[in-house]
Design a protein around this motif. Structure first.
Motif, PDB file in Angstrom:
ATOM      1  N   GLU A  54       0.699  -1.113  -0.010  1.00  0.00           N
ATOM      2  CA  GLU A  54       0.056  -0.208  -0.082  1.00  0.00           C
ATOM      3  C   GLU A  54       0.861   1.210   0.127  1.00  0.00           C
ATOM      4  N   GLN A  55       1.956   1.154   0.737  1.00  0.00           N
ATOM      5  CA  GLN A  55       2.793   2.456   0.930  1.00  0.00           C
ATOM      6  C   GLN A  55       3.492   2.597  -0.552  1.00  0.00           C
ATOM      7  N   ARG A  56       3.812   1.601  -1.201  1.00  0.00           N
ATOM      8  CA  ARG A  56       4.383   1.563  -2.427  1.00  0.00           C
ATOM      9  C   ARG A  56       3.660   2.017  -3.447  1.00  0.00           C
ATOM     10  N   ASP A  57       2.358   1.565  -3.478  1.00  0.00           N
ATOM     11  CA  ASP A  57       1.246   2.230  -4.374  1.00  0.00           C
ATOM     12  C   ASP A  57       0.965   3.628  -4.356  1.00  0.00           C
ATOM     13  N   CYS A  58       0.960   4.080  -3.191  1.00  0.00           N
ATOM     14  CA  CYS A  58       0.695   5.493  -2.719  1.00  0.00           C
ATOM     15  C   CYS A  58       1.896   6.192  -3.333  1.00  0.00           C
ATOM     16  N   GLU A  59       3.069   5.795  -3.004  1.00  0.00           N
ATOM     17  CA  GLU A  59       4.058   6.772  -3.461  1.00  0.00           C
ATOM     18  C   GLU A  59       4.037   6.779  -5.072  1.00  0.00           C
ATOM     19  N   VAL A  60       3.869   5.775  -5.682  1.00  0.00           N
ATOM     20  CA  VAL A  60       4.158   5.728  -7.001  1.00  0.00           C
ATOM     21  C   VAL A  60       2.912   6.547  -7.676  1.00  0.00           C
ATOM     22  N   ILE A  61       1.582   6.671  -7.176  1.00  0.00           N
ATOM     23  CA  ILE A  61       0.564   7.663  -7.558  1.00  0.00           C
ATOM     24  C   ILE A  61       1.134   8.859  -7.280  1.00  0.00           C
ATOM     25  N   GLU A  62       1.515   9.114  -6.124  1.00  0.00           N
ATOM     26  CA  GLU A  62       2.061  10.684  -5.691  1.00  0.00           C
ATOM     27  C   GLU A  62       3.093  11.238  -6.880  1.00  0.00           C
ATOM     28  N   ARG A  63       3.871  10.446  -7.169  1.00  0.00           N
ATOM     29  CA  ARG A  63       5.084  10.495  -7.987  1.00  0.00           C
ATOM     30  C   ARG A  63       4.214  11.019  -9.455  1.00  0.00           C
ATOM     31  N   LEU A  64       3.599  10.013  -9.820  1.00  0.00           N
ATOM     32  CA  LEU A  64       2.985  10.382 -11.222  1.00  0.00           C
ATOM     33  C   LEU A  64       2.002  11.508 -11.190  1.00  0.00           C
ATOM     34  N   ILE A  65       1.347  11.895 -10.095  1.00  0.00           N
ATOM     35  CA  ILE A  65       0.567  13.211 -10.193  1.00  0.00           C
ATOM     36  C   ILE A  65       1.276  14.359 -10.121  1.00  0.00           C
ATOM     37  N   LYS A  66       2.376  14.293  -9.332  1.00  0.00           N
ATOM     38  CA  LYS A  66       3.347  15.407  -9.329  1.00  0.00           C
ATOM     39  C   LYS A  66       3.953  15.586 -10.935  1.00  0.00           C
ATOM     40  N   SER A  67       4.370  14.635 -11.364  1.00  0.00           N
ATOM     41  CA  SER A  67       5.064  14.866 -12.543  1.00  0.00           C
ATOM     42  C   SER A  67       4.190  15.287 -13.727  1.00  0.00           C
ATOM     43  N   TYR A  68       2.823  14.680 -13.625  1.00  0.00           N
ATOM     44  CA  TYR A  68       1.742  15.175 -14.626  1.00  0.00           C
ATOM     45  C   TYR A  68       1.315  16.451 -14.405  1.00  0.00           C
ATOM     46  N   PHE A  69       1.347  16.850 -13.042  1.00  0.00           N
ATOM     47  CA  PHE A  69       0.651  18.234 -12.682  1.00  0.00           C
ATOM     48  C   PHE A  69       1.954  19.275 -13.031  1.00  0.00           C
ATOM     49  N   LEU A  70       3.145  18.868 -13.098  1.00  0.00           N
ATOM     50  CA  LEU A  70       3.852  20.019 -13.460  1.00  0.00           C
ATOM     51  C   LEU A  70       3.984  20.267 -14.882  1.00  0.00           C
ATOM     52  N   ILE A  71       3.651  19.128 -15.716  1.00  0.00           N
ATOM     53  CA  ILE A  71       3.410  19.378 -17.071  1.00  0.00           C
ATOM     54  C   ILE A  71       2.463  20.152 -17.527  1.00  0.00           C
ATOM     55  N   VAL A  72       1.109  19.829 -16.960  1.00  0.00           N
ATOM     56  CA  VAL A  72      -0.051  20.775 -17.031  1.00  0.00           C
ATOM     57  C   VAL A  72       0.063  22.050 -16.600  1.00  0.00           C
ATOM     58  N   ARG A  73       0.713  22.441 -15.341  1.00  0.00           N
ATOM     59  CA  ARG A  73       1.027  23.809 -14.966  1.00  0.00           C
ATOM     60  C   ARG A  73       1.871  24.422 -15.897  1.00  0.00           C
ATOM     61  N   LYS A  74       2.700  23.931 -16.540  1.00  0.00           N
ATOM     62  CA  LYS A  74       3.574  24.545 -17.364  1.00  0.00           C
ATOM     63  C   LYS A  74       2.981  25.049 -18.688  1.00  0.00           C
TER      64      LYS A  74
END
Length: 697
Positions: free
Chosen positions: A601-621
């Protein structure tokens, strides 16, 4: 040089015609306490009884005397021109061209004019009375009689009468071009002279102060004013002159000024023979005339400069008021075109009038885009408002009733859209700020760029209304476009975006590295080849399905080893099994509020957080780049391109010409006042030029 004083009188007449006090002309200001003999001194210089008499404060308004000496030939010429039958006459400024040959009427007019402005009580006013006296018995002088200094209010006088009189006196004697005539009675202590005290406050060097000691005949028996007149008590640079005034009995018995001057001369010869030739009314008149001429000569260069500067200022002011409108159609089109051009130039930064105190126009819009909006977006946390439990709940809800082998992609899309949506409010606020600045540019152009609009308040209001309406119409269009930009990002989550694929590959590498580290830390009793083989077997089949590390799903399967033995341990244990025969409501079973997440569960949450952050930065740009472009296209550039045609279409109509080009009520008056003042200054400049031509200067 004797002709310099008539020149100043001529300048005074020029400025009196416009009722202005913009030029401080050389003049003699008479200062003294009440009953110190000021009025008697002035009447002695005039040679006639012209001033009001009485107890207490009598002079309640500044009285400006212009004494003009006329020769017999000039007197005949002036008499013929003015229809005057007599050798002496007077004229008031407020009665225009009325001639007074009876000096009793002059005194009555002074009283009436004083009461008209100052009232019938004992109050004072700073509005002067101008009196011009023509006589062959006077020397050319300009004198100012002021209210006498007092300490205690009497009757219905205001409580601050002392302060009012003092401020009025200081106003006149502060003029650097004035000569101060400080009057003090001989039967008072010279060291306590209020006149000399106030004179020293504005003239500490004493370069323009002349002292006069009156009532020499009223000193105590056995005393004289010799020490005072010779300057042994208080020295005065320009000198101290003693006088003998008419007594109240002399005034009541109608003793003439000429007789009083003869008696004064006799008294001085008897009591002060050594000072007789440097005392008395005639000597005072000659001294004042000489001092005033020299003072005028010294003041003329600065006076000329001051007149030229004021003439240039009033010419500029008159130009700003504009000429009366002849061709209304052309004027309206010109004003509209000029306003539109200045509005656009303010946005482009090429306006004639540039603000130096704050950002304005295009510079402020640029600041909004790159500072205000840019920093606001950068301050938005990609994971703001998102907790680990939220992520875990989204993952579970996306799997349905079946336990998931992998993290579902739906949970990522659901969560990343929620975060991207947070970029919409700052974007709309950016539109609002730019709209406000476009509105502020209207006022900027009205105040600085197109001052002609101030002449026509109705045209100004109409232009403001048209531009405001145009901005108001473009606001929802721009907001809709910005809303669509965010909606476009939400419509399709592009996990194949190059930047996002690179981020996924980097995370795959990190997870693989973590798996190797865990294998390196296994106990020696566990064969590494079996652990590695198990790990390889678990990953090879998945990779065939996932199609490589470029796919974000691949990283979710990395490092599955050792997960089966690590289970979540709740903080609160579940209740024991129910007794037989009792119904159980599963929804009543308490769910642990907080617990330790399992490794998976911890691993899944960390992966989702990293993916969200990565994609969010692209959209924000993308948003940070596209929103300013949308605002410029749909709002700023559109208004610039359409402003001229919108103003012409709405305002350039034959039926609106007369109404729009109606001047403000006071504009015509201000234009006339400025024109009169400019004409007066030009005449004054010509008078000074004549002085130079005749070598008087």
């Amino acid at each position: 040089m004797e002709a310099l004083i008539p020149v100043i009188n001529k300048l005074q007449d020029v400025f009196n015609t416009v009722g202005a006090d913009v030029i401080q002309l050389p003049q003699i200001v008479v200062v003294g306490t009440q009953s110190s003999g000021k009025s008697s001194v002035l009447e002695s210089l005039v040679g006639r009884d012209v001033l009001p008499r009485g107890t207490g404060i009598v002079t309640r308004r500044p009285l400006i005397f212009q004494l003009v000496h006329i020769d017999p030939e000039d007197r005949r010429k002036s008499s013929e021109e003015n229809g005057v039958d007599g050798e002496e006459w007077g004229k008031f400024l407020h009665t225009k061209n009325k001639i007074y040959t009876n000096f009793e009427e002059i005194r009555q007019e002074i009283e009436a004019e004083t009461e008209r402005i100052s009232g019938i009580n004992k109050g004072i006013s700073d509005e002067p009375i101008h009196l011009k006296v023509f006589s062959p018995h006077v020397v050319n002088l300009t004198l100012v009689d002021l209210p006498g200094i007092t300490k205690v209010p009497v009757g219905d006088q205001p409580k601050d009468i002392e302060i009012q009189i003092r401020e009025l006196i200081v106003k006149y004697i502060s003029n650097p071009n004035s000569i101060i005539l400080a009057v003090t009675a001989a039967n008072t202590d010279m060291a306590t002279s209020e006149a000399l005290k106030v004179a020293r406050e504005v003239d500490p060097d004493g370069r323009r102060t002349l002292a006069v000691v009156t009532k020499l005949d009223l000193m105590d028996a056995g005393t004289d004013a010799m020490d005072i007149l010779t300057g042994r008590v208080i020295p005065v640079k320009l000198g101290i002159i003693g006088l003998v005034n008419r007594s109240q009995l002399d005034i009541n018995q109608r003793k003439s000024v000429a007789d009083s001057i003869r008696d004064e001369y006799a008294f001085l010869q008897k009591k002060y023979p050594s000072l007789a030739n440097r005392s008395g009314t005639k000597y005072l008149a000659r001294t004042l005339n000489r001092l005033l001429m020299h003072h005028i000569r010294d003041c003329l260069p600065e006076l000329k400069t001051r007149i030229n500067v004021l003439a240039a200022q009033y010419q500029s002011l008159l130009n700003s008021y504009g000429e009366p409108v002849d061709d209304k159609s052309a004027t309206l089109l010109q004003l509209i075109t000029k306003f539109a051009a200045e509005y656009c130039n303010t946005i482009e930064g090429t306006a004639k009038y540039i603000e130096t105190t704050e950002l304005c126009g295009g510079a402020r819009i640029c600041y909004i885009f790159h500072e205000t909006f840019g920093r606001t977006l950068e301050s938005v946390d990609p994971l703001g408002g998102l907790t680990t439990i939220d992520i875990l709940t989204a993952i579970r809800n996306a799997t349905g009733p079946r336990p998931a082998l992998f993290v579902p992609e739906v949970s990522f899309e659901l969560l990343v859209k929620r975060q991207v949506k947070r970029l919409e409010d700052p974007s709309l606020r950016c539109v609002e700020l730019v709209h406000e600045e476009m509105q502020r540019i209207i006022q900027h152009c009205s105040n600085y760029s197109t001052q002609e609009l101030l002449r026509f308040p109705k045209l100004h209001d109409a232009i403001v209304e048209v531009v405001t309406s145009l901005l108001r119409k473009r606001l929802p269009v721009t907001n809709e476009m910005v809303h669509n930009l965010v909606a476009i990002e939400l419509a399709y989550i592009n996990t194949k975006h190059p930047d996002f694929a690179d981020a996924c590959g980097l995370m795959n590498h990190n997870i693989e590295e973590q798996r190797r580290n865990r294998m390196r830390d296994l106990p020696s009793a566990v064969p590494r080849d079996k652990a590695a083989a198990g790990g390889a077997q678990g990953t090879s089949s998945n990779e065939q399905i996932d199609g490589g590390t470029g796919n974000w799903r691949g990283m979710l399967k990395k490092g599955e080893e050792g997960m089966a033995g690590d289970r979540a341990v709740p903080h609160n244990t579940l209740p024991s099994s129910p007794q037989k025969g009792h119904a159980v409501n599963l929804l009543d079973v308490p769910v642990p509020v907080s617990r330790k997440l399992s490794a998976r569960e911890q691993r899944d949450c960390e992966v989702i957080e990293r993916l969200i952050k990565s994609y969010f930065l692209i959209v924000r740009k993308n948003i940070q780049d596209s929103v300013p472009k949308a605002v410029m296209h749909f709002l700023v550039n559109h208004v610039k391109d359409c402003l001229q045609s919108e103003l012409v279409g709405q305002l350039y109509k034959a039926g609106l010409l007369d109404d729009l080009l109606t001047e403000s009520e006071d504009m015509a008056q201000r234009r006339n006042e400025a024109a009169d003042m400019l004409q007066a200054l030009q005449k004054a400049s010509q008078v000074i030029a004549e002085i130079r031509e005749t070598h008087l200067w």
